[in-house]
Design an enzyme around this catalytic site. Structure first.
Site, PDB file in Angstrom:
ATOM      1  N   LYS A 148      -0.479   5.103   4.661  1.00 51.77           N
ATOM      2  CA  LYS A 148      -1.378   4.022   5.380  1.00 51.77           C
ATOM      3  C   LYS A 148      -0.730   3.970   6.719  1.00 51.77           C
ATOM      4  O   LYS A 148       0.407   3.399   6.824  1.00 51.77           O
ATOM      5  CB  LYS A 148      -1.397   2.722   4.651  1.00 51.77           C
ATOM      6  CG  LYS A 148      -2.394   1.809   5.199  1.00 51.77           C
ATOM      7  CD  LYS A 148      -2.630   0.424   4.327  1.00 51.77           C
ATOM      8  CE  LYS A 148      -3.770  -0.376   5.068  1.00 51.77           C
ATOM      9  NZ  LYS A 148      -4.816   0.210   5.125  1.00 51.77           N
ATOM     10  N   HIS A 172       0.892  -1.188   0.017  1.00 52.27           N
ATOM     11  CA  HIS A 172      -0.089   0.108   0.133  1.00 52.27           C
ATOM     12  C   HIS A 172       0.931   1.326   0.136  1.00 52.27           C
ATOM     13  O   HIS A 172       2.175   1.217   0.390  1.00 52.27           O
ATOM     14  CB  HIS A 172      -0.950   0.069   1.260  1.00 52.27           C
ATOM     15  CG  HIS A 172      -2.076  -0.547   1.211  1.00 52.27           C
ATOM     16  ND1 HIS A 172      -2.136  -1.946   1.462  1.00 52.27           N
ATOM     17  CD2 HIS A 172      -3.387  -0.480   0.620  1.00 52.27           C
ATOM     18  CE1 HIS A 172      -3.463  -2.553   1.157  1.00 52.27           C
ATOM     19  NE2 HIS A 172      -4.012  -1.798   0.760  1.00 52.27           N
TER      20      HIS A 172
HETATM   21  N1  LIG Z   1     -12.526  -0.759   3.837  1.00 52.24           N
HETATM   22  C1  LIG Z   1     -12.162  -0.130   2.710  1.00 52.24           C
HETATM   23  O1  LIG Z   1     -12.424  -0.685   1.673  1.00 52.24           O
HETATM   24  C2  LIG Z   1     -10.889   1.043   2.741  1.00 52.24           C
HETATM   25  C3  LIG Z   1     -10.669   1.312   1.705  1.00 52.24           C
HETATM   26  C4  LIG Z   1      -9.727   2.321   1.652  1.00 52.24           C
HETATM   27  C5  LIG Z   1      -9.379   2.853   2.980  1.00 52.24           C
HETATM   28  N2  LIG Z   1      -9.695   2.421   4.103  1.00 52.24           N
HETATM   29  C6  LIG Z   1      -9.321   2.721   5.388  1.00 52.24           C
HETATM   30  O2  LIG Z   1      -9.998   3.717   5.465  1.00 52.24           O
HETATM   31  C7  LIG Z   1      -9.403   4.740   6.349  1.00 52.24           C
HETATM   32  C8  LIG Z   1      -9.087   6.111   5.730  1.00 52.24           C
HETATM   33  O3  LIG Z   1      -8.300   6.345   4.549  1.00 52.24           O
HETATM   34  P1  LIG Z   1      -8.017   7.285   3.660  1.00 52.24           P
HETATM   35  O4  LIG Z   1      -7.182   6.737   2.500  1.00 52.24           O
HETATM   36  O5  LIG Z   1      -9.111   8.364   3.182  1.00 52.24           O
HETATM   37  O6  LIG Z   1      -7.135   8.170   4.609  1.00 52.24           O
HETATM   38  P2  LIG Z   1      -6.805   9.819   4.948  1.00 52.24           P
HETATM   39  O7  LIG Z   1      -5.515   9.981   5.737  1.00 52.24           O
HETATM   40  O8  LIG Z   1      -6.681  10.261   3.315  1.00 52.24           O
HETATM   41  O9  LIG Z   1      -8.150  10.438   5.761  1.00 52.24           O
HETATM   42  C9  LIG Z   1      -8.457  10.389   6.730  1.00 52.24           C
HETATM   43  C10 LIG Z   1      -9.109  11.442   7.413  1.00 52.24           C
HETATM   44  O10 LIG Z   1      -9.762  11.272   8.359  1.00 52.24           O
HETATM   45  C11 LIG Z   1      -9.577  12.476   9.326  1.00 52.24           C
HETATM   46  N3  LIG Z   1      -9.862  12.492  10.543  1.00 52.24           N
HETATM   47  C12 LIG Z   1      -8.945  12.343  11.535  1.00 52.24           C
HETATM   48  N4  LIG Z   1      -9.370  12.304  12.985  1.00 52.24           N
HETATM   49  C13 LIG Z   1     -10.747  12.380  12.546  1.00 52.24           C
HETATM   50  C14 LIG Z   1     -11.812  12.459  13.254  1.00 52.24           C
HETATM   51  N5  LIG Z   1     -11.490  12.415  14.897  1.00 52.24           N
HETATM   52  N6  LIG Z   1     -12.917  12.390  13.050  1.00 52.24           N
HETATM   53  C15 LIG Z   1     -13.089  12.533  11.939  1.00 52.24           C
HETATM   54  N7  LIG Z   1     -12.192  12.659  10.755  1.00 52.24           N
HETATM   55  C16 LIG Z   1     -10.983  12.559  11.434  1.00 52.24           C
HETATM   56  C17 LIG Z   1      -8.216  13.079   8.798  1.00 52.24           C
HETATM   57  O11 LIG Z   1      -8.061  14.579   8.870  1.00 52.24           O
HETATM   58  C18 LIG Z   1      -8.326  12.903   7.295  1.00 52.24           C
HETATM   59  O12 LIG Z   1      -9.098  13.816   6.514  1.00 52.24           O
HETATM   60  C19 LIG Z   1      -8.126   4.155   6.763  1.00 52.24           C
HETATM   61  O13 LIG Z   1      -7.965   3.300   7.825  1.00 52.24           O
HETATM   62  C20 LIG Z   1      -7.936   2.993   5.533  1.00 52.24           C
HETATM   63  O14 LIG Z   1      -6.873   2.148   5.742  1.00 52.24           O
HETATM   64  C21 LIG Z   1     -10.403   1.319   4.077  1.00 52.24           C
END
Ligand SMILES: NC(=O)c1ccc[n+]([C@@H]2O[C@H](COP(=O)([O-])OP(=O)(O)OC[C@H]3O[C@@H](n4cnc5c(N)ncnc54)[C@H](O)[C@@H]3O)[C@@H](O)[C@H]2O)c1
Length: 238
Positions: free
Chosen positions: A139, A135
């Protein structure tokens, strides 16, 4: 339908685009700086909240959704040690919670293929098995939630492995997952069976986040009006 987004990072932005293109209204966007919006009329008007934030904040966000009785589609990974607690809060409070370690259709087909292959390989213990996942460097968790689901699929079906281990095996019953963090890779997962004479491997390679975001929006459409703990098996019914 009315959708609230919790976490407005890479996935939050991608989900917004797809939700709007499918005719949904984004009524509330909550990120790290506006947690008070959980109490807003706009958030309370959501039919479903889609949560993609961080491993440390996800549980608290689910609790806040439960307080407002807003169904959750949960995408954040890296919090699974709290799963029993979330399931209990969901069932005792009459809440709705949809979780998938990976929302892409292709990966969910790959999960089925993984279990099928493992069932065959269970008769051939001369093969050792490992999982590799790659990834992007941003991540936060390792191994990926998807790699854990793949490992569970192998462990359910292979009698000679009994738990997964990150990077190094302590004994031969450990299924090793190697996690690589590299550039902007959206997600690659590969399961490899190797014997002295040959190698069998299956691989899923995501081209972008689009499939993940589309799956999350379709899960939100599926979740609206339902109760309880839901997952991709309920939705896809392979
Ligand atoms: N299940 C799936 O299919 C799947 C797919 C992609 C990513 N993910 C997971 O989803 C999560 C997010 O991924 P991403 O790529 O968007 O990450 P990212 O870092 O781009 O975004 C995360 C966001 O969450 C915000 N955040 C931080 N603390 C917070 C809070 N207390 N309340 C609300 N928002 C808050 C951050 O400011 C940021 O904007 C990760 O855990 C990733 O592993 C899961």
């Amino acid at each position: 339908m009315n959708i609230a987004l919790i976490g407005y990072g890479k996935m939050g932005h991608e989900i917004e685009k797809i939700a709007v293109s499918r005719g949904h209204n984004i009524v509330s966007i909550i990120d790290v700086n506006n947690p008070d919006d959980f109490n807003s009329p706009a958030f309370k008007s959501a039919d479903v909240a889609i949560e993609f934030s961080t491993p440390d904040s996800a549980i608290d966000n689910y609790r806040k959704c439960f307080v407002e009785h807003v169904p959750v589609v949960a995408g954040t990974t890296g919090w699974l040690e709290h799963m029993d607690e979330v399931k209990k809060a969901c069932s005792e409070g009459g809440q709705t919670f949809f979780y998938a370690s990976n929302y892409s259709l292709g990966v969910n087909i790959f999960f089925v293929l993984n279990k099928f292959l493992a069932r065959i390989m269970n008769s051939y213990p001369d093969y050792d098995v490992k999982i590799d996942e790659t990834h992007h460097i941003h991540k936060l968790d390792a191994p990926s939630g998807t790699a854990i689901t793949l490992a569970e699929g192998v462990l359910e079906n292979i009698g000679w492995k009994d738990r997964w281990a990150l990077e190094t095996a302590e004994n031969k019953e450990d299924l090793v997952i190697h996690s690589i963090r590299e550039g902007e890779v959206p997600g690659i997962h590969e399961i490899t069976y190797e014997s002295e004479v040959d190698v069998i491997s299956i691989k899923h390679d995501s081209k972008s986040r689009k499939g993940l975001a589309l799956g999350a929006v379709i899960a939100a459409e599926f979740t609206k009006g339902k109760k309880g703990f839901l997952g991709m098996d309920d939705m896809l019914k392979f």
